[in-house]
Design an enzyme around this catalytic site. Structure first.
Site: not given
Ligand SMILES: *Cc1c(COP(=O)(O)O)cnc(C)c1O
Length: 367
Positions: A35, A256
């Site tokens: 994702k 800055y």
């Molecule tokens: C993003 C996500 C994962 C992966 O989690 P990590 O901590 O990056 O391994 C697993 N399950 C769900 C439902 C997620 O949304």
């Protein structure tokens, strides 16, 4: 001519990390979570590289799934947040996506839908995180309703998500594990619960479909690291070059807001990377930067396109010196800590301005 700033993506290290995950989940398959553009690494490139070894991918939306289908990825794709509207269900059915049911409203939507092909369903149960998931008390009823739907394929998978997997002894974690075990015994369904932290702490040994995300990208999500997390290899190197160098006197300030002031006569290198390239503006003075083989401290505020680094103790640094902001020598977790955030955010927010350069040089086989 090209600006020297880039995010180098080590595809073989991602494959290596995936195999580490597989080794810790001996009884099941790993769903590679890609994702958010594979946490900033490029979903199409990462999924294509993992396609020969991964059973399934997971994304957040149909748009993200469509991108993988367009690139020729034919694996099942789990939609982690379920369908947001009726046409998402249609998409899932037509495109061979697996559907998460994470709220009673989604169960209702599915029961009303008319789908061309049966979909595989993951029932996400709220075992204690209280973000998404159907209440455990409704599980039996939901399973019964799904078994009666002709457009649901086979048995559902029992899914949940942990709130405190990074702290394996946290009472919430123990409660969630217990409740999941009870539900599994009662329903005899296959389970999908583990994220990276759960896998790395050895608690995914018995489940069917684990869901590693951040560990594939070489970041360690654990509060207290362990031997498995230490095996992970960095997947992204954010690199640039020194583009300017100057000597400043004691009492002169840098950047800055003039927030960093030289306590000694200092040499300041300016590097062509800033928050528009994904380097966090919140990174504090003192954040380590790897220049010409030395770790040097960030000096003053991060600008949009540049940072300043104190290279007084690295006399070889000069214009053109190679700089690594994170990667093999400085972990993205360390930079995140200095910026008051986590590597998930730094990676997932990597802007497109930092060109992704793909490498598959190193050896991806496990020792
Ligand atoms: C993003 C996500 C994962 C992966 O989690 P990590 O901590 O990056 O391994 C697993 N399950 C769900 C439902 C997620 O949304």
């Amino acid at each position: 001519m090209a600006r020297p700033t880039a995010a180098i993506i080590h595809l073989d290290n991602i494959a290596y990390n995936f195999k580490v995950a597989q080794g810790l989940t001996p009884s099941g398959d790993c769903i590679a979570v890609v994702k958010a553009n594979a946490y900033g690494h490029g979903a199409v490139e990462v999924a294509s590289h993992l396609a020969p070894i991964a059973a399934c991918f997971a994304v957040c939306s149909c748009e993200e799934a469509a991108q993988l289908r367009l690139a020729g990825i034919e694996h099942p794709i789990l939609l982690l947040e379920g369908g947001f509207a009726e046409d998402d269900l249609l998409f899932a059915s037509e495109q061979g996506c697996w559907l998460t049911l994470a709220d009673m409203s989604q169960v209702k939507r599915l029961s009303r839908a008319q789908l061309p092909k049966p979909v595989r369903v993951f029932i996400k149960v709220d075992t204690g995180m209280h973000r998404m998931g159907i209440p455990p008390a409704c599980l039996d009823d939901v399973i019964q309703r799904l078994l009666d739907m002709s457009h649901v394929q086979g048995e559902p998978v029992l899914m949940t998500h942990y709130a405190c997997a990074d702290e394996p002894q946290h009472p919430t974690m123990l409660q969630q594990l217990n409740l999941l075990e009870t539900l599994q015994e009662k329903t005899s369904l296959a389970v999908s619960a583990a994220n990276s932290a759960t896998i790395l702490t050895g608690r995914a040994r018995a489940e069917r479909w684990s869901r590693p995300g951040i560990m594939l990208y070489g970041s360690d999500p654990l509060i207290e690291t362990n031997e498995h997390a230490r095996r992970l290899r960095p997947a992204m190197s954010l690199v640039s070059e020194v583009i300017g160098i100057r000597d400043i006197a004691v009492g002169e300030s840098v950047g800055y807001g003039a927030t960093w002031t030289a306590a000694r006569a200092s040499r300041i290198a300016t590097v062509a990377v800033g928050y528009a390239d994904g380097y966090p503006r919140a990174a504090a003075s003192g954040t380590p930067v790897f220049i010409d083989g030395h770790v040097c401290p960030l000096a003053g505020r991060v600008s949009m396109d540049m940072i300043s680094v104190d290279v007084t103790d690295c006399p070889s640094a000069g214009v053109g010196s190679h700089v690594e902001l994170w990667g093999e020598n400085i972990s993205v977790d360390t930079v995140a800590q200095f910026a008051g955030t986590i590597a998930y955010e730094l990676l997932a927010r990597m802007p497109m301005r930092a060109p992704r350069l793909y490498r598959c040089a190193s050896n991806a086989s496990l020792p």
